[in-house]
Structures are given as C-alpha cells and as structure tokens.
Design a protein around this motif. Structure first.
Motif, short mmCIF file in Angstrom:
data_model
loop_
_atom_site.label_atom_id
_atom_site.label_comp_id
_atom_site.label_asym_id
_atom_site.label_seq_id
_atom_site.Cartn_x
_atom_site.Cartn_y
_atom_site.Cartn_z
N ILE A 1 -39.47 13.31 44.41
CA ILE A 1 -38.80 12.12 43.89
C ILE A 1 -39.78 10.98 43.62
O ILE A 1 -39.79 10.43 42.51
CB ILE A 1 -37.68 11.67 44.84
CG1 ILE A 1 -36.52 12.67 44.77
CG2 ILE A 1 -37.17 10.27 44.49
CD1 ILE A 1 -35.39 12.37 45.72
N PRO A 2 -40.65 10.59 44.59
CA PRO A 2 -41.56 9.47 44.28
C PRO A 2 -42.51 9.76 43.13
O PRO A 2 -42.82 8.86 42.34
CB PRO A 2 -42.31 9.25 45.60
CG PRO A 2 -42.08 10.45 46.42
CD PRO A 2 -40.77 11.01 46.00
N PHE A 3 -42.98 11.00 43.01
CA PHE A 3 -43.90 11.32 41.91
C PHE A 3 -43.16 11.71 40.64
O PHE A 3 -43.73 11.64 39.55
CB PHE A 3 -44.85 12.45 42.33
CG PHE A 3 -45.88 12.03 43.33
CD1 PHE A 3 -47.04 11.39 42.92
CD2 PHE A 3 -45.70 12.26 44.69
CE1 PHE A 3 -48.00 10.99 43.85
CE2 PHE A 3 -46.65 11.87 45.62
CZ PHE A 3 -47.81 11.23 45.20
N GLY A 4 -41.90 12.09 40.77
CA GLY A 4 -41.12 12.46 39.59
C GLY A 4 -40.40 11.30 38.95
O GLY A 4 -40.08 11.35 37.75
N THR A 5 -40.13 10.24 39.72
CA THR A 5 -39.40 9.10 39.17
C THR A 5 -40.10 8.44 37.98
O THR A 5 -39.45 8.12 36.97
CB THR A 5 -39.12 8.06 40.26
OG1 THR A 5 -38.27 8.64 41.27
CG2 THR A 5 -38.43 6.82 39.70
N VAL B 1 -38.39 7.80 34.33
CA VAL B 1 -38.40 6.49 33.65
C VAL B 1 -38.99 6.65 32.24
O VAL B 1 -38.45 6.11 31.26
CB VAL B 1 -39.21 5.46 34.45
CG1 VAL B 1 -39.33 4.15 33.66
CG2 VAL B 1 -38.54 5.19 35.80
N GLY B 2 -40.08 7.40 32.15
CA GLY B 2 -40.70 7.61 30.84
C GLY B 2 -39.81 8.37 29.89
O GLY B 2 -39.74 8.06 28.69
N LEU B 3 -39.10 9.36 30.40
CA LEU B 3 -38.18 10.14 29.56
C LEU B 3 -37.07 9.27 28.99
O LEU B 3 -36.57 9.53 27.89
CB LEU B 3 -37.57 11.28 30.38
CG LEU B 3 -38.46 12.48 30.71
CD1 LEU B 3 -37.78 13.39 31.72
CD2 LEU B 3 -38.80 13.27 29.43
N GLN C 1 -34.85 -0.78 35.34
CA GLN C 1 -34.61 0.62 34.96
C GLN C 1 -35.32 1.56 35.93
O GLN C 1 -34.79 2.62 36.28
CB GLN C 1 -35.09 0.87 33.54
CG GLN C 1 -34.89 2.32 33.11
CD GLN C 1 -35.15 2.53 31.63
OE1 GLN C 1 -34.86 1.67 30.82
NE2 GLN C 1 -35.70 3.68 31.28
N SER C 2 -36.50 1.18 36.37
CA SER C 2 -37.23 2.01 37.33
C SER C 2 -36.47 2.12 38.64
O SER C 2 -36.39 3.21 39.24
CB SER C 2 -38.62 1.42 37.59
OG SER C 2 -39.37 1.36 36.39
N LEU C 3 -35.91 1.02 39.11
CA LEU C 3 -35.12 1.04 40.35
C LEU C 3 -33.86 1.88 40.19
O LEU C 3 -33.47 2.63 41.09
CB LEU C 3 -34.76 -0.38 40.76
CG LEU C 3 -35.91 -1.27 41.26
CD1 LEU C 3 -35.42 -2.68 41.52
CD2 LEU C 3 -36.52 -0.68 42.54
N VAL C 4 -33.22 1.77 39.03
CA VAL C 4 -32.01 2.55 38.75
C VAL C 4 -32.34 4.05 38.74
O VAL C 4 -31.62 4.86 39.32
CB VAL C 4 -31.37 2.12 37.42
CG1 VAL C 4 -30.28 3.11 37.01
CG2 VAL C 4 -30.80 0.73 37.53
N ALA D 1 -30.91 6.81 41.34
CA ALA D 1 -30.18 7.98 40.82
C ALA D 1 -30.86 9.27 41.24
O ALA D 1 -30.20 10.23 41.66
CB ALA D 1 -30.09 7.90 39.30
N PHE D 2 -32.18 9.30 41.15
CA PHE D 2 -32.95 10.48 41.52
C PHE D 2 -32.80 10.76 43.02
O PHE D 2 -32.54 11.90 43.44
CB PHE D 2 -34.42 10.24 41.18
CG PHE D 2 -35.21 11.50 40.93
CD1 PHE D 2 -34.71 12.74 41.29
CD2 PHE D 2 -36.46 11.44 40.35
CE1 PHE D 2 -35.44 13.90 41.05
CE2 PHE D 2 -37.20 12.58 40.10
CZ PHE D 2 -36.69 13.81 40.46
#
Length: 362
Positions: free
Chosen positions: A98-102, A106-108, A276-279, A283-284
């Motif tokens: 999650i921390p490395f995938g978030t 966000v980029g997607l 958006q990053s926090l959202v 969600a993740f």
C-alpha cells in the motif's frame, strides 16, 4: 479476556484470526498489510526469528506470552521469504504494497493525462506488480522465468492498449463537454487494469486448463485432478481480479469529483493533488482488505458436474478446490488453509502449490 480473544493459543504457521468468517479474514488481512513491519530493525527481526525457533524446538524461555509469539510470527512473515529465508526487498513486501503502491494509484488517476503519461503509469503499475509477484514467488518449485515474462508482457500490453485506446476515444467524442470528458477519463484506469489482470491470469494459468487442478473430498483427501474445476477456478479468479481493483480505482474519482466542487478546493487548487493522494491512500488501505476478505479461498462444486472418473472415485456429493490467485494474502507464508467449508479441516500442501506465494496485484 479481551487479550485472550485477540491472541489465542499460538500455532506456528497458522493464521491468528479465524478464516471462516468475513470479520476474521478482514482482521487477518489488516494484520498482513500492516506497514509498521517495514520499520522493524535487524536486531528485532533476529529476536523474532529466534523466538519462533525456540518455540519450534520446545525451548521457550519462561514467561513468553501468546501475544509475543504472534507478534514474532507477524514480523518474520512480513520480512523473510519462507522458502529462501532471505529478506524481501522492502517495496515488494506485502506490508509495503500500500505505501509503495499508493503513489502509482495517484499517478494512474491524475487528470488530463498525455499519451506518454498514460503509458508510463500503466507500465509502472504492471512492473511493480511483476516485481511483487517475483519477490514473493514459490521458490520450492520455481516456475520458469519465461512464464513471469509472458504474464508481465501480456499485462503491460493489454493495460497500455486499453488505457490509450479509451483516452483517444474520449478525446475524440465531440458530444461530451470538457467537464464530462475529464470525469470519464478519470475512470479509464479501471478497465485498463481489469483487462490486464484478466490477461495475466490467463497467461499465467492456462496450463491448468490442460492438466487440471486437485479437488478434495470432505476429509481433505485429493480425489483427482479436474480440468472442469480448473475452468471454474480460472473464471472465478478472473472475475474477482476485475472486482477487487474497483474500490481503489473507482472510489477516488467519485470522491474527488465531489470534493473539487467545494469552496475549499476551488479557492485552493494547489491542494487538489495532496487531497487526492490522501483519498487514494485511504481507499487503498481500507478498500483492499475489505474487498479481498469477501471471497473465501476454497470453492465447492458438485461431484456430478466433474469428470466421470472423478465422480466415481469418491462417495462425496461435493468436492472443494482452491481458486488460486484470489485471496492469497493468507497463503503467502502458510502451508495450511482453514477453509470456508466446515467439513474440510485440512488441505495438503500439494493441493495449493500452484498458488503459494502469489499476490493479488492491481
């Protein structure tokens, strides 16, 4: 009493929480993806490993509690590969997913993406998934590297093709207003990722359709290898691989479309990306364990629906089979599964060898 329910008698290699209920699976997955294990020191890791060795050989020091033993197992399983006994690279651990995938999520979901940025984020997502899969592979019976490469290339090509194609179609749709076009573009990553997941499943597991998968009776004994069960398993896995990314790639665009209309973000556009990053992180972090907890690992099928030779080999009216790459977080470091079928209490390691140490990547 509360501690007793949270920390039952320790069982080496088994889940701490009951796996027959949704709540138990949810707590189990929350425990597995706990990012705090990323900060465990080398000395603490050695202590945890030694404590488990002492338990295994019956030489535990006096006063060691179940809480300490469960904590030690959690640390070891989060960091050490059980087949190679080597440390898993931090970004590719399940606790780092999650921390490395978030940032990738966000980029997607960034608005107004160019062709180059769309290709980059889809490629980066599938590359991260491939590295996670390889780092946590089953090293007891290594799969050919060509199989991983085949799945990786198939996933990348399908994800990029779908994402680019949909973006081009949306941009050329004159009947959409700019606001509507932007909103639709935010949902493009989901069909792209979902199609890549299906492609990856088919490429990685197509041999099961020819060879079949093991089916087990009510006592956990292998009845035979069924191609029909393999077909059902593949379809179920493909379906869940479409459903599981949905909360992570669909919820943030919906939430952000609402938040961006508020006066706070309208007057402070620079806050849109941090919000958006926090959202995406929320969600993740919450939707992933919720989603993967919905599906039990074992599926049940009537014996009469399988091959005649299998139906004749058992008196059981139903048999069970492992769906494979679905709820596999609970199998990453365990050789025994507690199934959702109360009659089945034991599954041999040979019956789950094809899904041991596989991820459920986005």
């Amino acid at each position: 009493m509360a501690e007793l329910s949270d920390y039952p008698p320790f069982q080496l290699g088994k889940p701490r929480f009951e796996q027959t209920s949704f709540y138990g699976r949810f707590r189990h997955f929350l425990d597995i993806i706990d990012p705090r294990t990323l900060f465990v020191s080398e000395s603490r890791l050695k202590e945890a490993v030694q404590l488990l060795e002492d338990y295994k050989h019956g030489t535990l020091p006096p006063g060691v509690t179940n809480k300490e033993l469960w904590g030690a197992q959690k640390i070891k399983q989060a960091i050490i590969h059980p087949d190679t006994n080597e440390t898993i690279f931090m970004p590719f651990r399940m606790s780092g997913y999650i921390p490395f995938g978030t940032p990738i999520v966000v980029g997607l979901l960034l608005p107004n993406q160019t062709l180059a940025s769309t290709v980059f984020w889809q490629w980066l997502n599938q590359s991260h998934n491939a590295c996670v899969n390889y780092a946590n592979r089953n090293a007891t019976k290594p799969s050919p590297t060509s199989k991983f490469i085949q799945g990786y290339l198939g996933a990348v090509i399908s994800a990029v093709s779908i994402a680019v194609g949909l973006n081009v179609l949306v941009q050329r749709a004159n009947k959409f207003t700019p606001a509507t076009r932007l909103l639709i573009q935010r949902f493009v990553p989901f069909p792209a990722v979902a199609s890549a997941n299906i492609c990856n499943v088919v490429l990685m597991r197509h041999t099961e359709l020819e060879e079949g998968i093991d089916v087990l009776d009510n006592n956990g004994n292998i009845v035979g290898s069924s191609r029909i069960a393999a077909k059902h398993a593949l379809l179920e896995t493909a379906l869940t691989r479409v459903v599981l990314p949905m909360p992570i790639l669909v919820l943030p665009p919906i939430i952000m479309s609402i938040l961006e209309k508020t006066s706070l973000l309208r007057s402070r556009p620079r806050m849109i990306l941090p919000v958006q990053s926090l959202v995406c992180l929320a969600a993740f972090g919450l939707a992933l364990p919720l989603a993967i907890s919905l599906f039990p690992q074992m599926s049940e099928i009537e014996t009469s629906r399988l091959e005649p030779e299998i139906a004749m080999a058992t008196t059981s009216k139903t048999v069970v089979y492992n769906k494979g790459l679905t709820n596999v977080f609970d199998l990453l470091h365990a050789h025994v599964i507690e199934t959702s079928c109360s009659a089945v209490r034991r599954v041999t390691y040979s019956s789950i060898k094809f899904i041991h140490h596989e991820y459920l990547p986005l």
